[in-house]
Design a protein around this motif. Sequence first.
Motif, PDB file in Angstrom:
ATOM      1  N   PRO A 205      -5.761 -14.128 -10.850  1.00  0.00           N
ATOM      2  CA  PRO A 205      -5.067 -13.632 -12.052  1.00  0.00           C
ATOM      3  C   PRO A 205      -3.957 -12.644 -11.708  1.00  0.00           C
ATOM      4  O   PRO A 205      -3.994 -11.971 -10.658  1.00  0.00           O
ATOM      5  N   VAL A 206      -2.989 -12.553 -12.605  1.00  0.00           N
ATOM      6  CA  VAL A 206      -1.880 -11.618 -12.409  1.00  0.00           C
ATOM      7  C   VAL A 206      -2.391 -10.188 -12.327  1.00  0.00           C
ATOM      8  O   VAL A 206      -1.908  -9.385 -11.510  1.00  0.00           O
ATOM      9  N   SER A 207      -3.376  -9.845 -13.155  1.00  0.00           N
ATOM     10  CA  SER A 207      -3.914  -8.486 -13.140  1.00  0.00           C
ATOM     11  C   SER A 207      -4.519  -8.135 -11.776  1.00  0.00           C
ATOM     12  O   SER A 207      -4.390  -7.002 -11.297  1.00  0.00           O
ATOM     13  N   THR A 208      -5.168  -9.105 -11.159  1.00  0.00           N
ATOM     14  CA  THR A 208      -5.750  -8.864  -9.831  1.00  0.00           C
ATOM     15  C   THR A 208      -4.654  -8.634  -8.801  1.00  0.00           C
ATOM     16  O   THR A 208      -4.730  -7.705  -7.982  1.00  0.00           O
ATOM     17  N   GLN A 209      -3.611  -9.467  -8.834  1.00  0.00           N
ATOM     18  CA  GLN A 209      -2.496  -9.289  -7.903  1.00  0.00           C
ATOM     19  C   GLN A 209      -1.809  -7.947  -8.124  1.00  0.00           C
ATOM     20  O   GLN A 209      -1.406  -7.271  -7.167  1.00  0.00           O
ATOM     21  N   ALA A 210      -1.675  -7.557  -9.406  1.00  0.00           N
ATOM     22  CA  ALA A 210      -1.047  -6.270  -9.704  1.00  0.00           C
ATOM     23  C   ALA A 210      -1.848  -5.123  -9.085  1.00  0.00           C
ATOM     24  O   ALA A 210      -1.281  -4.149  -8.585  1.00  0.00           O
ATOM     25  N   GLY A 211      -3.179  -5.240  -9.121  1.00  0.00           N
ATOM     26  CA  GLY A 211      -4.012  -4.225  -8.485  1.00  0.00           C
ATOM     27  C   GLY A 211      -3.776  -4.167  -6.986  1.00  0.00           C
ATOM     28  O   GLY A 211      -3.731  -3.076  -6.395  1.00  0.00           O
ATOM     29  N   TRP A 212      -3.599  -5.327  -6.359  1.00  0.00           N
ATOM     30  CA  TRP A 212      -3.325  -5.355  -4.922  1.00  0.00           C
ATOM     31  C   TRP A 212      -1.977  -4.696  -4.616  1.00  0.00           C
ATOM     32  O   TRP A 212      -1.855  -3.940  -3.654  1.00  0.00           O
ATOM     33  N   VAL A 213      -0.968  -5.003  -5.438  1.00  0.00           N
ATOM     34  CA  VAL A 213       0.364  -4.436  -5.226  1.00  0.00           C
ATOM     35  C   VAL A 213       0.311  -2.910  -5.350  1.00  0.00           C
ATOM     36  O   VAL A 213       0.920  -2.181  -4.552  1.00  0.00           O
ATOM     37  N   GLY A 214      -0.436  -2.421  -6.353  1.00  0.00           N
ATOM     38  CA  GLY A 214      -0.563  -0.974  -6.514  1.00  0.00           C
ATOM     39  C   GLY A 214      -1.245  -0.326  -5.320  1.00  0.00           C
ATOM     40  O   GLY A 214      -0.805   0.718  -4.826  1.00  0.00           O
ATOM     41  N   ALA A 215      -2.313  -0.935  -4.835  1.00  0.00           N
ATOM     42  CA  ALA A 215      -3.025  -0.397  -3.680  1.00  0.00           C
ATOM     43  C   ALA A 215      -2.139  -0.425  -2.432  1.00  0.00           C
ATOM     44  O   ALA A 215      -2.160   0.516  -1.622  1.00  0.00           O
ATOM     45  N   ALA A 216      -1.360  -1.487  -2.284  1.00  0.00           N
ATOM     46  CA  ALA A 216      -0.457  -1.575  -1.132  1.00  0.00           C
ATOM     47  C   ALA A 216       0.610  -0.491  -1.206  1.00  0.00           C
ATOM     48  O   ALA A 216       0.982   0.105  -0.183  1.00  0.00           O
ATOM     49  N   GLY A 217       1.106  -0.228  -2.415  1.00  0.00           N
ATOM     50  CA  GLY A 217       2.110   0.825  -2.576  1.00  0.00           C
ATOM     51  C   GLY A 217       1.572   2.190  -2.167  1.00  0.00           C
ATOM     52  O   GLY A 217       2.264   2.968  -1.506  1.00  0.00           O
ATOM     53  N   VAL A 218       0.329   2.469  -2.539  1.00  0.00           N
ATOM     54  CA  VAL A 218      -0.285   3.738  -2.156  1.00  0.00           C
ATOM     55  C   VAL A 218      -0.452   3.822  -0.634  1.00  0.00           C
ATOM     56  O   VAL A 218      -0.191   4.851  -0.009  1.00  0.00           O
ATOM     57  N   ALA A 219      -0.878   2.706  -0.028  1.00  0.00           N
ATOM     58  CA  ALA A 219      -1.094   2.700   1.417  1.00  0.00           C
ATOM     59  C   ALA A 219       0.216   2.871   2.185  1.00  0.00           C
ATOM     60  O   ALA A 219       0.237   3.470   3.272  1.00  0.00           O
ATOM     61  N   LEU A 220       1.313   2.346   1.637  1.00  0.00           N
ATOM     62  CA  LEU A 220       2.603   2.411   2.316  1.00  0.00           C
ATOM     63  C   LEU A 220       3.388   3.676   1.987  1.00  0.00           C
ATOM     64  O   LEU A 220       4.438   3.928   2.588  1.00  0.00           O
ATOM     65  N   GLU A 221       2.891   4.457   1.053  1.00  0.00           N
ATOM     66  CA  GLU A 221       3.624   5.644   0.617  1.00  0.00           C
ATOM     67  C   GLU A 221       3.962   6.601   1.753  1.00  0.00           C
ATOM     68  O   GLU A 221       5.072   7.142   1.808  1.00  0.00           O
ATOM     69  N   PRO A 222       3.058   6.854   2.711  1.00  0.00           N
ATOM     70  CA  PRO A 222       3.431   7.762   3.818  1.00  0.00           C
ATOM     71  C   PRO A 222       4.641   7.279   4.613  1.00  0.00           C
ATOM     72  O   PRO A 222       5.399   8.087   5.146  1.00  0.00           O
TER      73      PRO A 222
END
Length: 230
Positions: A205-222
């Motif tokens: 689902p799109v909502s699941t992918q959106a959750g992955w994108v958000g988590a990836a953004g947090v991980a890449l923030e540094p």
Amino acid sequence: MVRNLLVEKEDALREKEVVLLEKDHRIRLLEEALMLARQHRFGRKCEALSGLQRLLFEEDTDADIAAAQTQLENLLPKGRSDEAEERSTPTRKPLAAHLPRVEKVIAPASDNCPDCGHSLRFIRDEISERLDYIPASFVVNRYVRPQYSCDCRQTVVSAPMPATLIPKGLPEIGLVTQVVISKYRDYQPLYRQSHIFARSGVEIPVSTQAGWVGAAGVALEPLAEPYRVS
């Protein structure tokens, strides 16, 4: 009897003449369509467009030109077809050296000459290369962790699971990377990616992918922090 044969021959000639006329008519129509398509492709109408609109127009027009050229090559006599192909085929760049090569040996059906039956003698390999594409595919990584017991400590020992970007989630880092790159680098919205995944029988689902994108953004923030404008 002779008269019937003559009539049949005349009918066959008339049918052949009709077929040739229809073929010539088809060739003229294709040549005119090809000329008009090229005028649209390289004319003022194309220059008046801009951005994505122009790219889409050029793609569709180039596809129309290729379709007309292919039909003409099938209809034109061998000589004219070869001349048209030489004019329209651009000089190809060599295929990238870093791409893996899959060797496919196409041997003759027999070791003997098809004309005289004499044994054939090997001369050399004629090599030609064509570019193919293997669609991306899903794979399930199945982790098996043997568990051992310690009679002394009364405990169970096993190796830890590899680190993952989504705790308690199903995706591996490679899948999350694919979603993020497709969204931000290849401009594929998440709903389109859902359709692409569904063709492989995987419902995400799109909502699941959106959750992955958000988590990836947090991980890449540094990594992005040094480039932030204060």
